[in-house]
Write a protein that holds these residues in place. Structure first.
Motif: not given
Length: 388
Positions: A310, A312, A317-318, A320, A342, A365
């Protein structure tokens, strides 16, 4: 499985002890250490390979340039520890120490046996020095080798042509385990080290390579330091207890089956008739399936089917959403490596290419707002968008 659970540590540079490209990529991608220790990611691949190996055609599914005979399967590799002899014409393949080849008598036309003659050969205790002193080719000499059989302490005297090398594996297959003969054992047979021959020998099993009876008038030791015998002939001057193939095959020799030129290769052993070497198979996969970005394993052999990551987002909320996709894929039986770190997108993209899972799914996103995620096959040039 999640990235951090496997404690994956990728590296930006190749190791200083990189023997081959494949080994370098395995270390950089976190499959193994520089010291050849298999790490959790490598164990994941090996577990998948073990599960696949129930299929009788398992190795043929891996897209590897393998060569095999009915007993073993090999992967050609310049740093491989196993030397094999291979004929590219008829696909004959065998370990070097066991390989056969077509032996050509010298000279090719039968010559008349000449009378034996003892000559002085000072300081000629090697085949090279003897051939130089007498100004003859090495293939007109008889090389003597002396061993003792460990099972019964029987002295074993071997004769091969001077231009050839004894295969100790073939010798052991013929007479059993042996060790080098001790000086006193050599003396007890009437032989002289450096000047030995089977002529007049006592208390010994005499083995000759199968080319010796076809090689007339060879120079052999006189069993007296500083002297050799000209024109020794097997059958006339001494008898052989055993005649067998005892010599090593080499590249450029003639194939025993088709007569074409043999080649010599270094290889890894991938399998015997009843056992696979999964660590060597992992190395072979890495050698075969990589590009300039990292590993690129075939679908069936990657550590996971999918590398999920993912990016961020600022508004969504990528993580999740990626976690939801992770659970959904696993529920359908698809194995997933979920990079939930992260980290910057560039770091994740590089690691995905390094690790080499067949498919990468990127949850970002921008595409999520359109109800899409990015999918990229590892070997493809372009990404595609698919509904999530």
């Amino acid at each position: 499985m999640k990235y951090r659970d496997l404690h994956i540590q990728t590296q930006r540079d190749f190791p200083s002890n990189m023997r081959t490209q494949g080994f370098g990529w395995l270390v950089r991608a976190g499959y193994m250490t520089c010291e050849n220790e298999i790490l959790p990611l490598g164990k994941q691949v090996i577990e998948r390979l073990q599960n696949l190996s129930d299929n009788p055609s398992f190795l043929s599914l891996l897209s590897l340039p393998i060569i095999s005979n009915e007993h073993e399967t090999f992967f050609p590799l310049s740093t491989g520890s196993i030397e094999v002899i291979h004929c590219s014409s008829c696909n004959y393949i065998e370990r070097k120490e066991l390989a056969q080849f077509k032996k050509i008598p010298f000279p090719q036309e039968q010559e008349e046996q000449l009378p034996i003659e003892k000559v002085s050969t000072p300081d000629c205790n090697t085949i090279e020095s003897l051939a130089n002193f007498l100004n003859i080719p090495k293939d007109k000499t008889a090389k003597a080798l002396m061993f003792t059989r460990t099972s019964d302490n029987q002295f074993v005297f071997i004769v091969v042509r001077g231009d050839m090398t004894l295969s100790e594996t073939k010798l052991k297959n013929t007479v059993g385990e042996v060790r080098l003969a001790m000086p006193e054992e050599i003396a007890n047979t009437g032989a002289a080290a450096g000047y030995a021959s089977p002529v007049g020998l006592r208390n010994a099993i005499i083995l000759v390579d199968d080319l010796i009876p076809q090689s007339p008038n060879l120079v052999a030791g006189a069993n007296e330091t500083g002297y050799h015998l000209l024109n020794t002939n097997c059958g006339r001057d001494y008898s052989a207890d055993i005649v067998a193939d005892l010599t090593l095959a080499n590249k450029n020799e003639a194939c025993i089956h088709c007569g074409n030129q043999l080649s010599e290769l270094n290889t890894l052993n991938l399998a015997t008739r009843s056992k696979f070497d999964f660590e060597n198979i992992l190395i072979a996969l890495a050698e075969t399936h990589h590009d300039d970005k990292g590993l690129a394993f075939p679908k069936s052999t990657g550590p996971f089917d999918v590398y999920l990551m993912h990016i961020p987002g600022k508004e969504m909320d990528t993580l999740a959403k990626a976690d939801e996709i992770y659970n959904s894929l696993q529920n359908t039986g698809i194995t997933v490596l979920f990079d939930d770190r992260d980290e910057r997108a560039g770091v994740k993209f590089n690691d995905a290419d390094l690790i080499g899972c067949p498919i990468r799914i990127t949850v970002g996103e921008k595409n999520l707002k359109e109800g899409m995620v990015e999918l990229k096959p590892r070997k493809a040039d372009k990404n595609i968008l698919v509904p999530h």
